[in-house]
Design a protein around this motif. Structure first.
Motif, short mmCIF file in Angstrom:
data_model
loop_
_atom_site.label_atom_id
_atom_site.label_comp_id
_atom_site.label_asym_id
_atom_site.label_seq_id
_atom_site.Cartn_x
_atom_site.Cartn_y
_atom_site.Cartn_z
N GLY A 76 35.71 -90.25 -43.69
CA GLY A 76 35.28 -89.41 -42.57
C GLY A 76 36.19 -89.64 -41.37
O GLY A 76 37.28 -90.19 -41.49
N VAL A 77 35.72 -89.22 -40.19
CA VAL A 77 36.54 -89.30 -38.98
C VAL A 77 35.89 -90.27 -37.99
O VAL A 77 34.71 -90.13 -37.65
N VAL A 78 36.66 -91.25 -37.57
CA VAL A 78 36.22 -92.16 -36.51
C VAL A 78 36.72 -91.60 -35.19
O VAL A 78 37.93 -91.45 -35.00
N ILE A 79 35.79 -91.25 -34.30
CA ILE A 79 36.18 -90.75 -32.97
C ILE A 79 36.08 -91.95 -32.02
O ILE A 79 35.00 -92.46 -31.75
N ASP A 80 37.25 -92.43 -31.62
CA ASP A 80 37.34 -93.68 -30.86
C ASP A 80 37.55 -93.34 -29.38
O ASP A 80 38.52 -92.68 -29.02
N VAL A 81 36.62 -93.79 -28.53
CA VAL A 81 36.69 -93.44 -27.10
C VAL A 81 37.22 -94.60 -26.26
O VAL A 81 37.12 -94.57 -25.04
N SER A 82 37.79 -95.63 -26.94
CA SER A 82 38.16 -96.85 -26.20
C SER A 82 39.26 -96.63 -25.16
O SER A 82 39.46 -97.45 -24.28
N GLY A 83 39.97 -95.49 -25.25
CA GLY A 83 41.01 -95.21 -24.25
C GLY A 83 40.47 -94.56 -22.99
O GLY A 83 41.21 -94.37 -22.03
N MET A 84 39.19 -94.26 -22.95
CA MET A 84 38.62 -93.53 -21.79
C MET A 84 38.10 -94.56 -20.77
O MET A 84 36.94 -94.96 -20.82
N LYS A 85 38.98 -94.99 -19.90
CA LYS A 85 38.69 -96.18 -19.09
C LYS A 85 38.59 -95.91 -17.58
O LYS A 85 38.85 -96.79 -16.78
N SER A 86 38.20 -94.71 -17.18
CA SER A 86 38.12 -94.43 -15.74
C SER A 86 36.97 -95.23 -15.10
O SER A 86 35.98 -95.54 -15.76
N VAL A 87 37.13 -95.57 -13.83
CA VAL A 87 36.05 -96.23 -13.07
C VAL A 87 36.03 -95.63 -11.67
O VAL A 87 37.04 -95.64 -10.97
N THR A 88 34.89 -95.08 -11.26
CA THR A 88 34.74 -94.56 -9.89
C THR A 88 33.49 -95.19 -9.29
O THR A 88 32.40 -95.06 -9.84
N ILE A 89 33.69 -95.88 -8.16
CA ILE A 89 32.56 -96.58 -7.53
C ILE A 89 32.18 -95.86 -6.24
O ILE A 89 33.05 -95.56 -5.42
N ASP A 90 30.89 -95.59 -6.08
CA ASP A 90 30.37 -95.05 -4.82
C ASP A 90 29.63 -96.19 -4.13
O ASP A 90 28.46 -96.47 -4.45
N ALA A 91 30.33 -96.86 -3.20
CA ALA A 91 29.77 -98.07 -2.59
C ALA A 91 28.56 -97.75 -1.71
O ALA A 91 27.67 -98.59 -1.54
N GLU A 92 28.50 -96.55 -1.17
CA GLU A 92 27.35 -96.20 -0.32
C GLU A 92 26.12 -95.91 -1.16
O GLU A 92 25.02 -96.33 -0.83
N ALA A 93 26.33 -95.19 -2.25
CA ALA A 93 25.18 -94.83 -3.11
C ALA A 93 24.80 -95.94 -4.08
O ALA A 93 23.77 -95.87 -4.74
N HIS A 94 25.63 -96.99 -4.16
CA HIS A 94 25.42 -98.08 -5.13
C HIS A 94 25.38 -97.53 -6.56
O HIS A 94 24.48 -97.84 -7.35
N THR A 95 26.38 -96.72 -6.88
CA THR A 95 26.51 -96.22 -8.25
C THR A 95 27.97 -96.34 -8.71
O THR A 95 28.89 -96.38 -7.88
N ALA A 96 28.15 -96.40 -10.00
CA ALA A 96 29.51 -96.38 -10.57
C ALA A 96 29.51 -95.46 -11.78
O ALA A 96 28.56 -95.48 -12.58
N THR A 97 30.53 -94.65 -11.89
CA THR A 97 30.69 -93.77 -13.05
C THR A 97 31.93 -94.23 -13.82
O THR A 97 33.01 -94.36 -13.24
N VAL A 98 31.73 -94.54 -15.09
CA VAL A 98 32.82 -95.12 -15.89
C VAL A 98 33.04 -94.31 -17.16
O VAL A 98 32.10 -93.71 -17.70
N GLY A 99 34.28 -94.31 -17.63
CA GLY A 99 34.58 -93.72 -18.93
C GLY A 99 33.96 -94.56 -20.03
O GLY A 99 33.76 -95.78 -19.88
N ALA A 100 33.67 -93.93 -21.17
CA ALA A 100 32.95 -94.62 -22.25
C ALA A 100 33.79 -95.70 -22.93
O ALA A 100 33.27 -96.46 -23.73
#
Ligand SMILES: Cc1cc2nc3c(=O)[nH]c(=O)nc-3n(C[C@H](O)[C@H](O)[C@H](O)COP(=O)(O)OP(=O)(O)OC[C@H]3O[C@@H](n4cnc5c(N)ncnc54)[C@H](O)[C@@H]3O)c2cc1C
Length: 449
Positions: A76-100
């Motif tokens: 079958g097909v292995v869909i590998d997301v390990s290269g999706m490494k973005s990180v965005t931090i919202d220090a005011e909202a106390h949240t972080a959005t990251v790539g998988a």
């Protein structure tokens, strides 16, 4: 329209195929038809669409640490997301959005630079998404809850009704039932998570204590003291016991505070006999980086089995652990992590599929054997390791109450209720909504019926 594979595609015969097919646990070897290293959500959409058009099974892979090898597949097909490494931090909202694709060490390090932490597991090379989607506990758990308790939103590529793939958002406003399911039951079950948004916590400093006892003579007394103290103490303090060979250690993290406070809170445990005690006062990122073991030093093959305990173990069960450790083959260990604290006190808004809020602690017998990059392990070593883990698991099963999907018990009857308790019925309904054709399927995946 004909779907095309995008991203880096590795197929049988390519020079890097063996490496690209392999997960962290070399006990399980798969031969996929293709491994797609996705760099973007679009690559993931294309890979899922193409695989469905070709009639090929798919697996999702991030950090590649699936203990039973279930992020790999033959033909079958292995869909590998390990290269999706973005990180965005919202220090005011106390949240972080990251790539998988970010792993736990990258998450801890990246957040620390902005003065924040989030609870994760303890092994840096484990995928943050892979840990979160099954729960995710470690040394900040009693302070801030499970990793999944801090998951606020996710972008997910799901199987579309037209036979392709589509991108949806799961948060409290959109697909809230899917967000609920991703918090503890999302590993490879509903779709491919491509990004995750977390609640993050300001933390400038932490205390890390390691107490080591030589020999196993004090093990029963220390275990008893630990299980009576660790699940009930100050929420800032999370601790683990790690028993291996002829010594054992307490590892404890105090999320903010002083050395004196940490030692005072731990005194019922560290006052048993005379352990060697080392205390570190540092940023959480420095502490976390300090206890990582380089991948090359890890054994090649691994087997673990997971159990949750909602009552303190009686003396006869503690004696089983001590006796099993005294008789264990080399490379076997027994590990515990205290629960209670924020896991017991605070479910996230919208709830979660994680079903072990009443646990006092988590524990696992484990075995690692064979040399990474060396000759294959002998059949005798493999048999002895597997037998030891199975025997400890069986001996303690009468005292256990549930198991951990991130450390799956292959072959366990009633595995769904062991992982998710009374949440199974709702998970099946959610599966029917988001993956009615069972595109995301493996040995212990959730089914709609
Ligand atoms: C050495 C070691 C130490 C560990 N310590 C801890 C610990 O301290 N605390 C803890 O809670 N757990 C711990 N674990 C368990 C760990 O959380 C799980 O093995 C985790 O699922 C691994 O994630 P991964 O991304 O590295 O693995 P993978 O093999 O990539 O994935 C694991 C599972 O998650 C699915 N998955 C991965 N990424 C995605 C995605 N983006 N979307 C949908 N599904 C996905 C895969 O299909 C697979 O079913 C440990 C495991 C190991 C091997």
């Amino acid at each position: 329209m004909t779907a095309m594979l995008t991203g880096r595609v590795v197929r049988p015969g390519d020079a890097d195929y063996t490496e690209a097919s392999r997960g962290w646990n070399h006990l399980f070897i798969h031969r996929p038809a293709a491994i797609v290293f996705a760099c973007s959500t679009e690559d993931v959409v294309n890979a899922l669409t193409w695989s469905r058009h070709q009639g090929l099974a798919v697996r999702v892979r991030g950090g590649g640490h699936a203990l039973e090898g279930w992020s790999g597949v033959d033909d079958g097909v292995v869909i590998d997301v390990s290269g999706m490494k973005s990180v965005t931090i919202d220090a005011e909202a106390h949240t972080a959005t990251v790539g998988a694709g970010i792993n736990q060490l990258e998450a801890v390090t990246g957040l620390s630079k902005a003065g924040f932490v989030a609870p994760t597991g303890t092994e840096g090379s484990v995928g943050l998404a892979g840990a979160t989607l099954g729960g995710g506990f470690g040394l900040l758990t009693r302070a801030y809850g499970m990793a999944s308790d801090n998951l606020l939103a996710a972008e997910v590529v799901v199987a579309a009704p037209d036979g392709g793939a589509e991108v949806i958002i799961a948060d409290e406003q959109n697909n809230p039932d899917l967000l609920w399911a991703l918090r503890g039951a999302g590993n490879g079950n509903f779709g491919i998570v491509t990004s995750l948004t977390y609640r993050i916590h300001p933390l400038a400093q932490a205390i890390f204590v390691v107490a080591t006892w030589r020999g196993l003579t004090d093990l029963e007394a220390v275990f008893e003291a630990w299980q009576r103290c660790a699940p009930y103490t100050d929420n800032r303090l999370t601790s683990q016991l790690e028993i291996e060979g002829d010594s054992f250690s307490l590892h404890a993290a105090l999320a903010g505070g002083t050395e004196a406070e940490a030692l005072q809170l731990l005194s019922p445990i560290v006052s048993v006999s005379t352990p060697a005690v080392v205390v570190q006062d540092a940023s959480w990122a420095d502490i976390y980086a300090g206890f990582q073991i380089p991948l090359a030093e890890d054994p090649a093959n691994w087997k673990f089995s997971s159990q949750f305990f909602t009552e303190p173990l009686p003396p006869e069960a503690v004696r089983i652990i001590a006796k099993s450790m005294a008789e264990a083959p080399a490379g076997c260990n027994y590990f515990t992590n205290a629960f209670g604290g924020a896991v017991a006190d605070s479910e996230p808004s919208g709830g979660s599929a994680f079903a072990h809020r009443g646990a006092l602690f988590y524990a696992e017998p484990g075995a690692g054997w064979g040399v990474r990059g060396g000759a294959p392990a002998s059949d005798e070593d493999t048999a002895a390791a597997l037998a030891w883990v199975a025997q400890v698991d069986a001996a303690l099963a009468p005292f256990a109450n549930g198991a951990y999907v991130n450390v799956p018990n292959a072959g366990m009857p009633e595995w769904e209720s062991a992982y998710w308790g009374s949440n199974v019925a709702r998970l099946r309904q959610i599966k029917a909504t988001y993956d009615p054709d069972n595109v995301f399927s493996y040995q212990q995946s959730i089914t709609a019926t």
